[in-house]
Design a protein around this motif. Structure first.
Motif, PDB file in Angstrom:
ATOM      1  N   ALA A 154       0.823  -1.217   0.000  1.00 37.54           N
ATOM      2  CA  ALA A 154       0.000   0.000   0.000  1.00 37.54           C
ATOM      3  C   ALA A 154       0.853   1.261   0.000  1.00 37.54           C
ATOM      4  O   ALA A 154       0.317   2.369   0.078  1.00 37.54           O
ATOM      5  N   TYR A 155       2.173   1.121  -0.123  1.00 40.32           N
ATOM      6  CA  TYR A 155       3.081   2.250  -0.012  1.00 40.32           C
ATOM      7  C   TYR A 155       4.028   2.312  -1.199  1.00 40.32           C
ATOM      8  O   TYR A 155       4.309   1.302  -1.851  1.00 40.32           O
ATOM      9  N   ASP A 156       4.556   3.506  -1.486  1.00 36.92           N
ATOM     10  CA  ASP A 156       5.602   3.647  -2.485  1.00 36.92           C
ATOM     11  C   ASP A 156       6.862   2.948  -1.973  1.00 36.92           C
ATOM     12  O   ASP A 156       7.100   2.889  -0.762  1.00 36.92           O
ATOM     13  N   ILE A 157       7.666   2.451  -2.909  1.00 29.71           N
ATOM     14  CA  ILE A 157       8.896   1.752  -2.527  1.00 29.71           C
ATOM     15  C   ILE A 157      10.080   2.352  -3.275  1.00 29.71           C
ATOM     16  O   ILE A 157      10.070   2.435  -4.505  1.00 29.71           O
ATOM     17  N   ASP A 158      11.097   2.754  -2.529  1.00 27.36           N
ATOM     18  CA  ASP A 158      12.357   3.209  -3.109  1.00 27.36           C
ATOM     19  C   ASP A 158      13.185   1.966  -3.437  1.00 27.36           C
ATOM     20  O   ASP A 158      13.542   1.199  -2.538  1.00 27.36           O
ATOM     21  N   LEU A 159      13.491   1.773  -4.718  1.00 31.90           N
ATOM     22  CA  LEU A 159      14.170   0.550  -5.153  1.00 31.90           C
ATOM     23  C   LEU A 159      15.683   0.582  -4.956  1.00 31.90           C
ATOM     24  O   LEU A 159      16.369  -0.379  -5.338  1.00 31.90           O
ATOM     25  N   ASP A 160      16.199   1.637  -4.367  1.00 30.03           N
ATOM     26  CA  ASP A 160      17.632   1.686  -4.077  1.00 30.03           C
ATOM     27  C   ASP A 160      18.000   0.521  -3.155  1.00 30.03           C
ATOM     28  O   ASP A 160      17.413   0.353  -2.086  1.00 30.03           O
ATOM     29  N   GLY A 161      18.974  -0.295  -3.572  1.00 34.10           N
ATOM     30  CA  GLY A 161      19.356  -1.476  -2.801  1.00 34.10           C
ATOM     31  C   GLY A 161      18.740  -2.762  -3.327  1.00 34.10           C
ATOM     32  O   GLY A 161      18.996  -3.842  -2.778  1.00 34.10           O
ATOM     33  N   LEU A 162      17.940  -2.678  -4.398  1.00 34.70           N
ATOM     34  CA  LEU A 162      17.351  -3.874  -5.010  1.00 34.70           C
ATOM     35  C   LEU A 162      18.461  -4.765  -5.576  1.00 34.70           C
ATOM     36  O   LEU A 162      19.351  -4.289  -6.270  1.00 34.70           O
ATOM     37  N   GLU A 163      18.399  -6.045  -5.261  1.00 35.85           N
ATOM     38  CA  GLU A 163      19.379  -7.009  -5.768  1.00 35.85           C
ATOM     39  C   GLU A 163      18.692  -8.010  -6.678  1.00 35.85           C
ATOM     40  O   GLU A 163      17.644  -8.557  -6.332  1.00 35.85           O
ATOM     41  N   ILE A 164      19.275  -8.230  -7.842  1.00 37.33           N
ATOM     42  CA  ILE A 164      18.777  -9.192  -8.824  1.00 37.33           C
ATOM     43  C   ILE A 164      19.710 -10.401  -8.820  1.00 37.33           C
ATOM     44  O   ILE A 164      20.929 -10.241  -8.843  1.00 37.33           O
ATOM     45  N   SER A 165      19.141 -11.604  -8.800  1.00 36.50           N
ATOM     46  CA  SER A 165      19.957 -12.821  -8.835  1.00 36.50           C
ATOM     47  C   SER A 165      19.439 -13.771  -9.892  1.00 36.50           C
ATOM     48  O   SER A 165      18.234 -13.842 -10.148  1.00 36.50           O
ATOM     49  N   THR A 166      20.369 -14.487 -10.519  1.00 36.22           N
ATOM     50  CA  THR A 166      20.047 -15.555 -11.465  1.00 36.22           C
ATOM     51  C   THR A 166      20.890 -16.774 -11.085  1.00 36.22           C
ATOM     52  O   THR A 166      21.567 -16.773 -10.063  1.00 36.22           O
ATOM     53  N   VAL A 167      20.870 -17.785 -11.924  1.00 35.03           N
ATOM     54  CA  VAL A 167      21.664 -18.990 -11.658  1.00 35.03           C
ATOM     55  C   VAL A 167      23.150 -18.659 -11.571  1.00 35.03           C
ATOM     56  O   VAL A 167      23.885 -19.253 -10.775  1.00 35.03           O
ATOM     57  N   ILE A 168      23.598 -17.686 -12.363  1.00 34.79           N
ATOM     58  CA  ILE A 168      25.037 -17.420 -12.438  1.00 34.79           C
ATOM     59  C   ILE A 168      25.552 -16.447 -11.392  1.00 34.79           C
ATOM     60  O   ILE A 168      26.756 -16.324 -11.199  1.00 34.79           O
ATOM     61  N   GLY A 169      24.674 -15.717 -10.704  1.00 34.32           N
ATOM     62  CA  GLY A 169      25.166 -14.777  -9.720  1.00 34.32           C
ATOM     63  C   GLY A 169      24.164 -13.701  -9.355  1.00 34.32           C
ATOM     64  O   GLY A 169      22.974 -13.808  -9.654  1.00 34.32           O
ATOM     65  N   SER A 170      24.667 -12.654  -8.702  1.00 31.44           N
ATOM     66  CA  SER A 170      23.810 -11.562  -8.226  1.00 31.44           C
ATOM     67  C   SER A 170      24.374 -10.222  -8.676  1.00 31.44           C
ATOM     68  O   SER A 170      25.566 -10.082  -8.960  1.00 31.44           O
ATOM     69  N   ASP A 171      23.483  -9.232  -8.701  1.00 35.00           N
ATOM     70  CA  ASP A 171      23.872  -7.909  -9.175  1.00 35.00           C
ATOM     71  C   ASP A 171      22.965  -6.883  -8.507  1.00 35.00           C
ATOM     72  O   ASP A 171      21.740  -7.066  -8.473  1.00 35.00           O
ATOM     73  N   GLU A 172      23.537  -5.827  -7.945  1.00 30.42           N
ATOM     74  CA  GLU A 172      22.702  -4.772  -7.370  1.00 30.42           C
ATOM     75  C   GLU A 172      22.238  -3.840  -8.486  1.00 30.42           C
ATOM     76  O   GLU A 172      23.034  -3.386  -9.312  1.00 30.42           O
ATOM     77  N   ALA A 173      20.946  -3.583  -8.513  1.00 31.55           N
ATOM     78  CA  ALA A 173      20.369  -2.730  -9.547  1.00 31.55           C
ATOM     79  C   ALA A 173      20.909  -1.307  -9.426  1.00 31.55           C
ATOM     80  O   ALA A 173      21.225  -0.828  -8.334  1.00 31.55           O
ATOM     81  N   GLU A 174      21.024  -0.650 -10.566  1.00 36.39           N
ATOM     82  CA  GLU A 174      21.483   0.730 -10.614  1.00 36.39           C
ATOM     83  C   GLU A 174      20.410   1.607 -11.253  1.00 36.39           C
ATOM     84  O   GLU A 174      19.437   1.117 -11.807  1.00 36.39           O
ATOM     85  N   ASP A 175      20.615   2.906 -11.166  1.00 37.31           N
ATOM     86  CA  ASP A 175      19.686   3.877 -11.780  1.00 37.31           C
ATOM     87  C   ASP A 175      18.256   3.633 -11.306  1.00 37.31           C
ATOM     88  O   ASP A 175      17.304   3.720 -12.093  1.00 37.31           O
ATOM     89  N   THR A 176      18.106   3.335 -10.023  1.00 37.39           N
ATOM     90  CA  THR A 176      16.791   2.966  -9.481  1.00 37.39           C
ATOM     91  C   THR A 176      15.890   4.187  -9.277  1.00 37.39           C
ATOM     92  O   THR A 176      16.361   5.317  -9.155  1.00 37.39           O
ATOM     93  N   THR A 177      14.595   3.912  -9.224  1.00 41.07           N
ATOM     94  CA  THR A 177      13.600   4.954  -8.984  1.00 41.07           C
ATOM     95  C   THR A 177      12.696   4.507  -7.833  1.00 41.07           C
ATOM     96  O   THR A 177      12.936   3.484  -7.199  1.00 41.07           O
ATOM     97  N   VAL A 178      11.639   5.260  -7.611  1.00 46.03           N
ATOM     98  CA  VAL A 178      10.605   4.909  -6.638  1.00 46.03           C
ATOM     99  C   VAL A 178       9.403   4.380  -7.411  1.00 46.03           C
ATOM    100  O   VAL A 178       8.943   5.005  -8.361  1.00 46.03           O
ATOM    101  N   VAL A 179       8.908   3.193  -7.018  1.00 44.30           N
ATOM    102  CA  VAL A 179       7.730   2.616  -7.663  1.00 44.30           C
ATOM    103  C   VAL A 179       6.526   2.816  -6.746  1.00 44.30           C
ATOM    104  O   VAL A 179       6.577   2.509  -5.556  1.00 44.30           O
ATOM    105  N   ALA A 180       5.474   3.349  -7.324  1.00 45.71           N
ATOM    106  CA  ALA A 180       4.280   3.668  -6.539  1.00 45.71           C
ATOM    107  C   ALA A 180       3.521   2.402  -6.159  1.00 45.71           C
ATOM    108  O   ALA A 180       3.660   1.350  -6.797  1.00 45.71           O
TER     109      ALA A 180
END
Length: 211
Positions: free
Chosen positions: A97-123
């Protein structure tokens, strides 16, 4: 008089006196939670102790607060103005029910992980799209990442570095070329979206290409 939400506009001139994103007219003069503050001035109408106008950080989130809703695994010839692998993207949905600041979002796949860049706020109730190359499809990306996906199947998880928020494991699914995997809106849930049965190929076109 007064300025309940501290936005510089006095309450009698402010169409959203409590700053919760809902107009005073819609909230009315009732007192839903019985705390003595009329709804149009109350930014915690449900009396949960959490303001309705709060913006969450990634560290505030629990499993299912963000849900993976679309994955472009194998763009094939649909990727415009970029390489095939750069045409991959993922879409996530804000299930809170709240906006979320995506700063610090981490994406992972079979081969590894990566911190997202150029993030925004999603309503609240809105989508955020993450891409490898912003030039592909003309999409206005909400975040970028560098990991590539295996064309014949992979898994994608999102988290905050310490806990997992959602994961979709499609290593043994049928993954078609030139079409993204789209989640049924009735399965916007971190458990329900684990099943291949609630995903289908997209048929929407973006800039002349299949989404």
């Amino acid at each position: 008089d007064g300025d309940s939400d501290g936005d510089g506009t006095e309450d009698y001139l402010d169409e959203d006196s409590d700053g919760d994103g809902v107009s005073d007219e819609d909230e009315g003069t009732g007192d839903s939670d019985g705390d003595g503050t009329e709804d149009y001035l109350d930014d915690d109408i449900d009396d949960t102790g959490t303001s309705e106008n709060l913006e969450l950080t990634m560290d505030d989130l629990s499993a299912g607060d963000l849900v993976i809703t679309e994955i472009m695994v194998n763009p094939g010839d649909t990727a415009l103005d970029c390489s095939q692998s750069s045409g991959e993207y993922i879409e996530i949905y804000n299930n809170t029910a709240y906006d979320i600041d995506l700063d610090g979002l981490e994406i992972s796949t079979v081969i590894g992980s990566d911190e997202a860049e150029d993030t925004t706020v999603v309503a609240s109730g809105d989508y955020a799209t993450g891409v490898r190359e912003s030039s592909c499809y003309g999409i206005d990306a909400d975040f970028t990442y560098s990991l590539t996906l295996e064309n014949n199947g992979d898994k994608v998880s999102i988290g905050n570095g310490s806990s997992e928020i959602d994961e979709v494991d499609f290593q043994f699914w049928s993954v078609n070329k030139s079409a993204s995997l789209n989640l049924d809106v009735r399965a916007y849930d971190a458990d329900l979206n684990d099943s291949e049965d609630v995903w289908c190929d997209s048929s929407t076109e973006i800039d002349g290409s299949t989404d």
